[in-house]
Design a protein around this motif. Structure first.
Motif, PDB file in Angstrom:
ATOM      1  N   GLU A 106       0.103   2.050   2.151  1.00  0.00           N
ATOM      2  CA  GLU A 106      -0.058   1.148   3.295  1.00  0.00           C
ATOM      3  C   GLU A 106      -1.530   0.929   3.654  1.00  0.00           C
ATOM      4  N   LEU A 107      -2.367   1.937   3.433  1.00  0.00           N
ATOM      5  CA  LEU A 107      -3.784   1.830   3.802  1.00  0.00           C
ATOM      6  C   LEU A 107      -4.504   0.726   3.028  1.00  0.00           C
ATOM      7  N   LYS A 108      -4.016   0.399   1.832  1.00  0.00           N
ATOM      8  CA  LYS A 108      -4.698  -0.639   1.050  1.00  0.00           C
ATOM      9  C   LYS A 108      -4.573  -2.011   1.691  1.00  0.00           C
ATOM     10  N   ASN A 109      -3.645  -2.164   2.651  1.00  0.00           N
ATOM     11  CA  ASN A 109      -3.443  -3.449   3.327  1.00  0.00           C
ATOM     12  C   ASN A 109      -4.353  -3.641   4.534  1.00  0.00           C
ATOM     13  N   ILE A 110      -5.186  -2.649   4.862  1.00  0.00           N
ATOM     14  CA  ILE A 110      -6.091  -2.778   6.000  1.00  0.00           C
ATOM     15  C   ILE A 110      -7.234  -3.711   5.601  1.00  0.00           C
ATOM     16  N   PRO A 111      -7.444  -4.770   6.366  1.00  0.00           N
ATOM     17  CA  PRO A 111      -8.522  -5.717   6.036  1.00  0.00           C
ATOM     18  C   PRO A 111      -9.890  -5.029   5.991  1.00  0.00           C
ATOM     19  N   ASN A 112     -10.684  -5.396   5.030  1.00  0.00           N
ATOM     20  CA  ASN A 112     -12.052  -4.887   4.813  1.00  0.00           C
ATOM     21  C   ASN A 112     -12.120  -3.430   4.358  1.00  0.00           C
ATOM     22  N   PHE A 113     -10.998  -2.784   4.150  1.00  0.00           N
ATOM     23  CA  PHE A 113     -10.999  -1.392   3.695  1.00  0.00           C
ATOM     24  C   PHE A 113     -10.855  -1.384   2.173  1.00  0.00           C
ATOM     25  N   LYS A 114     -12.005  -1.479   1.525  1.00  0.00           N
ATOM     26  CA  LYS A 114     -12.019  -1.526   0.069  1.00  0.00           C
ATOM     27  C   LYS A 114     -11.954  -0.100  -0.460  1.00  0.00           C
ATOM     28  N   SER A 115     -10.859   0.232  -1.124  1.00  0.00           N
ATOM     29  CA  SER A 115     -10.673   1.585  -1.646  1.00  0.00           C
ATOM     30  C   SER A 115      -9.653   1.547  -2.770  1.00  0.00           C
ATOM     31  N   ASN A 116      -9.756   2.531  -3.647  1.00  0.00           N
ATOM     32  CA  ASN A 116      -8.745   2.655  -4.688  1.00  0.00           C
ATOM     33  C   ASN A 116      -7.789   3.794  -4.308  1.00  0.00           C
ATOM     34  N   VAL A 117      -6.784   4.015  -5.118  1.00  0.00           N
ATOM     35  CA  VAL A 117      -5.752   5.025  -4.836  1.00  0.00           C
ATOM     36  C   VAL A 117      -6.376   6.405  -4.666  1.00  0.00           C
ATOM     37  N   GLU A 118      -7.277   6.764  -5.543  1.00  0.00           N
ATOM     38  CA  GLU A 118      -7.907   8.090  -5.481  1.00  0.00           C
ATOM     39  C   GLU A 118      -8.735   8.257  -4.207  1.00  0.00           C
ATOM     40  N   GLU A 119      -9.473   7.247  -3.822  1.00  0.00           N
ATOM     41  CA  GLU A 119     -10.283   7.321  -2.598  1.00  0.00           C
ATOM     42  C   GLU A 119      -9.402   7.466  -1.359  1.00  0.00           C
ATOM     43  N   ARG A 120      -8.273   6.757  -1.342  1.00  0.00           N
ATOM     44  CA  ARG A 120      -7.356   6.885  -0.209  1.00  0.00           C
ATOM     45  C   ARG A 120      -6.712   8.266  -0.187  1.00  0.00           C
ATOM     46  N   ARG A 121      -6.406   8.822  -1.344  1.00  0.00           N
ATOM     47  CA  ARG A 121      -5.847  10.185  -1.399  1.00  0.00           C
ATOM     48  C   ARG A 121      -6.866  11.181  -0.860  1.00  0.00           C
ATOM     49  N   LEU A 122      -8.121  11.072  -1.295  1.00  0.00           N
ATOM     50  CA  LEU A 122      -9.166  11.981  -0.813  1.00  0.00           C
ATOM     51  C   LEU A 122      -9.378  11.842   0.693  1.00  0.00           C
ATOM     52  N   LEU A 123      -9.313  10.624   1.210  1.00  0.00           N
ATOM     53  CA  LEU A 123      -9.436  10.419   2.651  1.00  0.00           C
ATOM     54  C   LEU A 123      -8.316  11.144   3.393  1.00  0.00           C
ATOM     55  N   LEU A 124      -7.088  10.960   2.946  1.00  0.00           N
ATOM     56  CA  LEU A 124      -5.949  11.597   3.612  1.00  0.00           C
ATOM     57  C   LEU A 124      -6.014  13.117   3.493  1.00  0.00           C
ATOM     58  N   GLU A 125      -6.426  13.632   2.337  1.00  0.00           N
ATOM     59  CA  GLU A 125      -6.574  15.083   2.199  1.00  0.00           C
ATOM     60  C   GLU A 125      -7.669  15.607   3.121  1.00  0.00           C
TER      61      GLU A 125
END
Length: 180
Positions: free
Chosen positions: A99-118
């Motif tokens: 779901e985080l990939k749908n946030i406007p202007n939040f450019k990130s890949n799957v790994e970056e979003r996983r690291l953010l959540l961790e």
């Protein structure tokens, strides 16, 4: 490291300390080796490589050597949307990651979003209600439980579900200035 116990290296009863003997309090090893390669790996990898005092040390040293920057208004807006997504989620950590990939202007890949959540899990912002939060108690992350042997998520994010919500106390402690 906020809740890391102040202690001396302690091996199991009747053991002789060695490079392969973990500390019974924190689970780390007695010798720390710092090389330029260790610090570069941390920066290139985007975060903690393993859960050891050495990695925490290398990471903090590497981050402290970077030029400082302040978040811009758009960054704070993105952060607010990330927190809102976490607060309103009813799914798993993987669902939120998607779901985080749908946030406007939040450019990130799957790994970056996983690291953010961790990272939010390590901070105690995300913690499963039936597990210990690193925000309030020291957790030996190098020996923490997993939901399954094949999970690629680290504790405590591995166990977090949307119904667990967000720890407002930890959120305010770490990010309160940006939430105003």
């Amino acid at each position: 490291m906020r809740t890391f116990p102040n202690h001396l290296f302690c091996v199991a009863n009747n053991s002789v300390p060695s490079n392969i003997s973990p500390c019974q309090v924190c689970g780390d090893f007695q010798c720390l080796y710092e090389t330029e390669e260790d610090i570069c790996e941390f920066l290139d990898g985007g975060g903690v490589l393993a859960h050891s005092i050495g990695d925490y040390y290398y990471g903090l040293k590497a981050i402290n050597s970077l030029p400082s920057s302040s978040p811009q208004e758009v960054d704070i807006g993105i952060f607010h949307k990330i927190i809102a997504c976490l607060k309103h989620s009813s799914g798993s950590i993987r669902t939120v990651q998607s779901e985080l990939k749908n946030i406007p202007n939040f450019k990130s890949n799957v790994e970056e979003r996983r690291l953010l959540l961790e990272t939010l899990g390590y901070c105690g912002v995300l913690f499963p209600l039936e597990h210990t939060s690193p925000y309030s108690h020291y957790v030996r992350l190098n020996n923490a439980p997993r939901t399954s042997h094949s999970s690629d998520w680290n504790y405590p994010a591995d166990f977090w579900k949307g119904r667990d919500g967000v720890n407002i106390e930890a959120l305010n402690f770490w990010f309160g200035d940006y939430l105003l």
